[in-house]
Design an enzyme around this catalytic site. Structure first.
Site, mmCIF file in Angstrom:
data_model
loop_
_atom_site.group_PDB
_atom_site.id
_atom_site.type_symbol
_atom_site.label_atom_id
_atom_site.label_comp_id
_atom_site.label_asym_id
_atom_site.label_seq_id
_atom_site.Cartn_x
_atom_site.Cartn_y
_atom_site.Cartn_z
ATOM 1 N N CYS A 65 0.829 -1.208 0.000
ATOM 2 C CA CYS A 65 0.000 0.000 0.000
ATOM 3 C C CYS A 65 0.865 1.260 0.000
ATOM 4 O O CYS A 65 1.586 1.518 0.973
ATOM 5 C CB CYS A 65 -0.912 -0.061 1.236
ATOM 6 S SG CYS A 65 -1.702 1.487 1.682
ATOM 7 N N CYS A 88 0.229 3.740 2.835
ATOM 8 C CA CYS A 88 0.700 3.153 4.091
ATOM 9 C C CYS A 88 2.198 3.399 4.257
ATOM 10 O O CYS A 88 2.668 3.698 5.364
ATOM 11 C CB CYS A 88 0.431 1.650 4.120
ATOM 12 S SG CYS A 88 -1.309 1.189 4.010
#
Length: 105
Positions: A30, A33
């Site tokens: 991600c 993230c």
């Protein structure tokens, strides 16, 4: 306080106790993230021992993510004395996270 990695098996012990805990639900693939990680590192340094920061890899720990209705990542859920009290989805600034934490101290 250092950031701790939490699994489905350790979630209750690490998160659902006394105090304030910010739980970051994330995955290694991600992009947002990855951008959030250094922000959480800085936040951990600034808040010291007053707040625990825990990270849950949703790919390896789907039970915890499902239990708290995590549909998108990054999702951060704020716990106070074992109960979820706030939730934010997506990349947030350190100041934004600090203001949410301040509401629950």
């Amino acid at each position: 306080m250092a950031i701790v990695n939490v699994s489905d098996q350790t979630f209750a012990n690490e998160v659902e106790g006394q105090g304030t805990v910010l739980v970051d639900f994330w995955a290694p693939w991600c992009g947002p993230c990855k951008m959030l990680a250094p922000i959480l590192d800085e936040l951990a340094t600034e808040v010291g021992d007053s707040v625990k920061i825990a990270k849950v890899n949703v790919d390896e720990n789907p039970e915890s993510a499902s239990r708290f209705g995590v549909m998108s990542i990054p999702t951060m859920i704020f716990f106070k004395d074992g109960q979820p009290v706030d939730k934010v989805v997506g990349l947030n600034s350190k100041d934004s996270l600090k203001s949410i934490l301040a509401k629950h101290e």
